[in-house]
Design an enzyme around this catalytic site. Structure first.
Site, PDB file in Angstrom:
ATOM      1  N   THR A 189     -72.436  28.584  -2.036  1.00 23.66           N
ATOM      2  CA  THR A 189     -72.401  30.054  -2.011  1.00 23.66           C
ATOM      3  C   THR A 189     -71.184  30.503  -2.810  1.00 23.66           C
ATOM      4  O   THR A 189     -70.273  29.705  -3.043  1.00 23.66           O
ATOM      5  CB  THR A 189     -72.269  30.575  -0.576  1.00 23.66           C
ATOM      6  OG1 THR A 189     -71.041  30.070  -0.036  1.00 23.66           O
ATOM      7  CG2 THR A 189     -73.415  30.104   0.307  1.00 23.66           C
ATOM      8  N   GLU A 334     -78.805  30.459   0.624  1.00 25.60           N
ATOM      9  CA  GLU A 334     -79.299  29.737   1.800  1.00 25.60           C
ATOM     10  C   GLU A 334     -80.813  29.824   1.968  1.00 25.60           C
ATOM     11  O   GLU A 334     -81.387  29.126   2.778  1.00 25.60           O
ATOM     12  CB  GLU A 334     -78.640  30.295   3.082  1.00 25.60           C
ATOM     13  CG  GLU A 334     -77.149  30.015   3.214  1.00 25.60           C
ATOM     14  CD  GLU A 334     -76.273  31.074   2.565  1.00 25.60           C
ATOM     15  OE1 GLU A 334     -76.737  31.756   1.619  1.00 25.60           O
ATOM     16  OE2 GLU A 334     -75.121  31.234   2.996  1.00 25.60           O
ATOM     17  N   LYS A 441     -68.777  53.040   8.959  1.00 24.74           N
ATOM     18  CA  LYS A 441     -69.053  53.676  10.247  1.00 24.74           C
ATOM     19  C   LYS A 441     -68.235  54.954  10.337  1.00 24.74           C
ATOM     20  O   LYS A 441     -67.015  54.910  10.394  1.00 24.74           O
ATOM     21  CB  LYS A 441     -68.706  52.733  11.394  1.00 24.74           C
ATOM     22  CG  LYS A 441     -69.403  53.135  12.670  1.00 24.74           C
ATOM     23  CD  LYS A 441     -69.416  52.027  13.693  1.00 24.74           C
ATOM     24  CE  LYS A 441     -70.407  52.337  14.801  1.00 24.74           C
ATOM     25  NZ  LYS A 441     -70.377  51.419  15.892  1.00 24.74           N
ATOM     26  N   TRP A 446     -73.644  55.010  11.372  1.00 26.75           N
ATOM     27  CA  TRP A 446     -73.634  54.222  10.136  1.00 26.75           C
ATOM     28  C   TRP A 446     -74.025  55.077   8.934  1.00 26.75           C
ATOM     29  O   TRP A 446     -74.931  55.890   9.003  1.00 26.75           O
ATOM     30  CB  TRP A 446     -74.637  53.076  10.224  1.00 26.75           C
ATOM     31  CG  TRP A 446     -74.441  52.163  11.377  1.00 26.75           C
ATOM     32  CD1 TRP A 446     -75.273  51.992  12.446  1.00 26.75           C
ATOM     33  CD2 TRP A 446     -73.344  51.271  11.607  1.00 26.75           C
ATOM     34  NE1 TRP A 446     -74.764  51.055  13.297  1.00 26.75           N
ATOM     35  CE2 TRP A 446     -73.584  50.597  12.819  1.00 26.75           C
ATOM     36  CE3 TRP A 446     -72.179  50.969  10.893  1.00 26.75           C
ATOM     37  CZ2 TRP A 446     -72.710  49.643  13.345  1.00 26.75           C
ATOM     38  CZ3 TRP A 446     -71.311  50.025  11.410  1.00 26.75           C
ATOM     39  CH2 TRP A 446     -71.573  49.381  12.618  1.00 26.75           C
TER      40      TRP A 446
HETATM   41  P1  ADP Z   1     -73.201  35.280  -1.959  1.00 24.69           P
HETATM   42  O1  ADP Z   1     -73.807  35.363  -0.575  1.00 24.69           O
HETATM   43  O2  ADP Z   1     -72.250  34.201  -2.088  1.00 24.69           O
HETATM   44  O3  ADP Z   1     -72.788  36.622  -2.513  1.00 24.69           O
HETATM   45  P2  ADP Z   1     -75.881  35.030  -2.847  1.00 24.69           P
HETATM   46  O4  ADP Z   1     -76.385  35.038  -4.241  1.00 24.69           O
HETATM   47  O5  ADP Z   1     -76.402  34.016  -1.944  1.00 24.69           O
HETATM   48  O6  ADP Z   1     -74.351  34.879  -2.960  1.00 24.69           O
HETATM   49  O7  ADP Z   1     -76.067  36.491  -2.286  1.00 24.69           O
HETATM   50  C1  ADP Z   1     -76.985  36.820  -1.299  1.00 24.69           C
HETATM   51  C2  ADP Z   1     -76.800  38.251  -0.910  1.00 24.69           C
HETATM   52  O8  ADP Z   1     -77.101  39.128  -1.985  1.00 24.69           O
HETATM   53  C3  ADP Z   1     -77.717  38.681   0.195  1.00 24.69           C
HETATM   54  O9  ADP Z   1     -77.237  38.271   1.446  1.00 24.69           O
HETATM   55  C4  ADP Z   1     -77.705  40.186   0.018  1.00 24.69           C
HETATM   56  O10 ADP Z   1     -76.560  40.774   0.603  1.00 24.69           O
HETATM   57  C5  ADP Z   1     -77.593  40.356  -1.465  1.00 24.69           C
HETATM   58  N1  ADP Z   1     -78.907  40.645  -2.038  1.00 24.69           N
HETATM   59  C6  ADP Z   1     -79.738  39.806  -2.670  1.00 24.69           C
HETATM   60  N2  ADP Z   1     -80.848  40.445  -3.075  1.00 24.69           N
HETATM   61  C7  ADP Z   1     -80.741  41.727  -2.687  1.00 24.69           C
HETATM   62  C8  ADP Z   1     -81.574  42.902  -2.800  1.00 24.69           C
HETATM   63  N3  ADP Z   1     -82.733  42.901  -3.436  1.00 24.69           N
HETATM   64  N4  ADP Z   1     -81.113  44.051  -2.242  1.00 24.69           N
HETATM   65  C9  ADP Z   1     -79.940  44.089  -1.597  1.00 24.69           C
HETATM   66  N5  ADP Z   1     -79.113  43.041  -1.465  1.00 24.69           N
HETATM   67  C10 ADP Z   1     -79.503  41.869  -2.007  1.00 24.69           C
END
Ligand code: ADP
Length: 577
Positions: A189, A334, A441, A446
């Protein structure tokens, strides 16, 4: 139990993908953009090089379970490693070239990569790390020009990829038997909180996830597609596009390091891809380029976008002005990474806001992915407005991090806690409102930064908008809107007038108490290593007093101000959306 009598022992492995490339689709092609123009190779020719590469891995002593690092752009050689390393029983560890030196050194040591295959054009980035690593590694430099020869000299004991393949000679390779549960690939990650964590994909998880990329309610890749993979192969399997293309026999178009709007637009025009995958920031650059240059992007019937929320206006502008359909996907490292995909709702489409609001959702879970919403009190109803943390499970969802304890707080009795906050409607369509660490918040309620950003980005002068929480004595937090505007917009209007206009534009689109009290004009939204808005950096700048907000409204509670107290009369965010 009466057992079924099917070939349940058939193993779902990357080796099957390689066999399909070789035997069913030898004429599908891989196009790589290089400084000297495009280079083409057929799947058949690539399969032959993969056999050679598998022999090379053996000769370097890389065997089952060994981690083999890649430090590379999206190109043909990276694809060869995608196939050869898992098929030889080793583990493909894709290193994110945009991480800091300290993070990379940590990851390489933690994964215990035995070898690192590096693009010649990236050796300068890797070189400073060599002395920081706990153990020496075998370096293999990829390239075939003068730059490559010079790059090889810069890494201790480095070998040339092309010379190794040449020496390996032609002929079939005897691949080992693979168990579908054995590890095939590893990706960390981005480590936005704490140390990066390794997600260890199995052959089975990759196989099932790749099959989902062929589903029509997913990416829907098929044999006649040409897939432009802009999303990096060094992060989360490039959304499964390379594996999916191998399964389906779709052509692959790989842009290497040429990720700016102009070369991408030219590549699209020349190669006519039908499918593309990339993050919203790159899509937004491409849209700006296409709006001001004569370029035909209409071959793209299916542009998949995700990684962060896709602004509704971006989708609408692409479709209306360039005949390009942008679909949204959601997921994370993940989850291999795709977990939900948003195919357009039925109906004529493109006409009213309801259609576009539906399109701006993250979509339904793909088959085999199960999803629930949780808050402190338990499971949250799928009513389209109540929000909770998304938790998912399924055959391509991580069960544990590599070399970390099984009881990590990210995992809750068989479910992955994603840290994303969302509402889910009665039809199972997900709408992300925030990451848990980004929520605002205000006055006990929210405010969705994602939705507010979406609306701000629909203002014609706004290029990018990131909303963060600003501590507030009375309301605990208020939204601070950090905005990048179009070139020249601040010459045409004073900052105060433009800020007032943006707030005016928001009126009626969001609840009154969501209206930002402050708008800060910034030159650029800082981005993470994978191109997402880096709100951590913005919050740090705010803390250091570096974000100069224009005060637009009276403070909440003052005359004329939209106070959170007024929220009861407003529809809830998701109802309003
Ligand atoms: P990191 O978690 O290290 O930033 P990732 O590429 O695994 O790297 O990121 C995953 C995160 O990206 C998700 O948990 C979410 O918050 C965000 N994400 C991915 N796709 C979308 C989407 N279509 N809309 C909103 N958030 C998104």
């Amino acid at each position: 139990m009466l057992e079924g009598l099917m070939q349940d022992d058939f193993q779902l492995t990357v080796a099957h993908m390689l066999r399909r490339m070789r035997s069913l689709y030898p004429h599908a092609e891989v196009v790589t953009l290089t400084p000297a123009g495009t280079v083409r190779a057929s799947f058949g020719a690539i399969a032959e090089r993969v056999d050679r590469l598998a022999r090379v891995l053996g000769s370097l002593g890389l065997g089952p379970g060994d981690r083999v690092g890649t430090f590379a752009w999206n190109n043909q050689r990276h694809l060869e490693l995608y196939m050869a390393v898992p098929c030889a029983g080793a583990v493909l560890h894709t290193l994110n070239i945009r991480l800091t030196g300290a993070q990379l050194a940590y990851i390489i040591d933690h994964a215990e990569d035995q070898a690192i295959f590096v693009d010649a054009s990236l050796v300068a980035l890797l070189e400073p790390l060599v002395d920081r690593l706990q153990a020496p590694r075998q370096y293999v430099v990829m390239g075939d020009d003068d730059e490559t020869a010079a790059a090889i000299e810069r890494l201790p004991g480095a070998l040339s990829y092309e010379a190794l393949l040449e020496a390996a000679g032609p002929g079939p390779f005897e691949y080992p038997h693979l168990d579908e549960r054995q590890a095939a690939a590893l990706c960390y990650t981005s480590g936005t909180t704490g140390n990066p964590k390794g997600v260890l994909y199995s052959h089975r998880s990759i196989s099932l996830h790749s099959s989902a990329t062929l589903m029509r309610d997913g990416l829907g890749m098929c044999h006649t597609d040409r897939a432009l993979v802009v999303v990096p192969m060094f992060h989360a399997n490039a959304w499964g596009m390379p594996h999916g293309a191998a399964l389906a026999g779709a052509d692959l178009i790989l842009p290497d390091r040429f990720l700016q709007a102009e070369p991408l637009a030219k590549l699209i025009e020349a190669e006519r891809p039908t499918i593309m995958g990339c993050v919203p920031t790159i899509f937004a650059d491409l849209l700006r380029y296409a709006d001001s240059n004569p370029v035909d992007l209409s071959s793209l019937t299916n542009a998949a976008c995700g990684g962060s929320a896709v602004p509704r206006q971006l989708m609408q502008d692409f479709q209306e002005r360039h005949d390009v359909r942008v679909f949204q996907a959601w997921g994370m490292t993940e989850t291999s990474p795709v977990a939900t995909y948003a195919r357009p709702v039925a109906g004529p489409g493109g006409k009213d806001q309801a259609y576009w609001n539906a399109r701006a959702k993250q979509g339904r879970p793909l088959p085999w992915v199960e999803l629930r919403l949780m808050d402190d009190a338990g499971e949250v109803a799928w009513d389209g407005s109540s929000t909770g943390e998304i938790q998912v499970r399924g055959p391509w969802v991580a069960a544990q991090y590599f070399k970390e304890p099984a009881d990590d707080e990210k995992f809750d009795s068989g479910w992955l806690r994603t840290g994303d906050i969302a509402a889910v409607d009665q039809e199972g369509s997900v709408q992300i409102t925030d990451r848990s660490k980004d929520v605002i918040k205000s006055g006990g309620e929210w405010i969705s930064s994602v939705e507010l950003e979406n609306e701000v980005m629909a203002h014609p002068d706004v290029v990018e908008a990131a909303v963060i929480a600003k501590p507030d004595e009375r309301w605990a937090e208020r939204p601070l809107c950090c905005v990048v505007v179009r070139e020249g917009a601040l010459d045409a209007h004073s900052p105060d007038a433009l800020a007032a206009d943006i707030v005016e534009h928001l009126r009626g689109r969001v609840a009154k108490w969501w209206l930002p009290d402050e708008i800060a004009f910034i030159a650029e939204v800082p981005k993470t290593s994978v191109g997402k808005f880096d709100k951590k950096q913005l919050r740090a700048r705010l803390q250091q007093g570096e974000l100069d907000g224009r005060v637009m409204l009276g403070r909440p509670g003052e005359a004329g101000a939209a106070a959170p107290a007024a929220k009861a009369e407003e529809s809830s965010p998701s109802q309003a959306g």
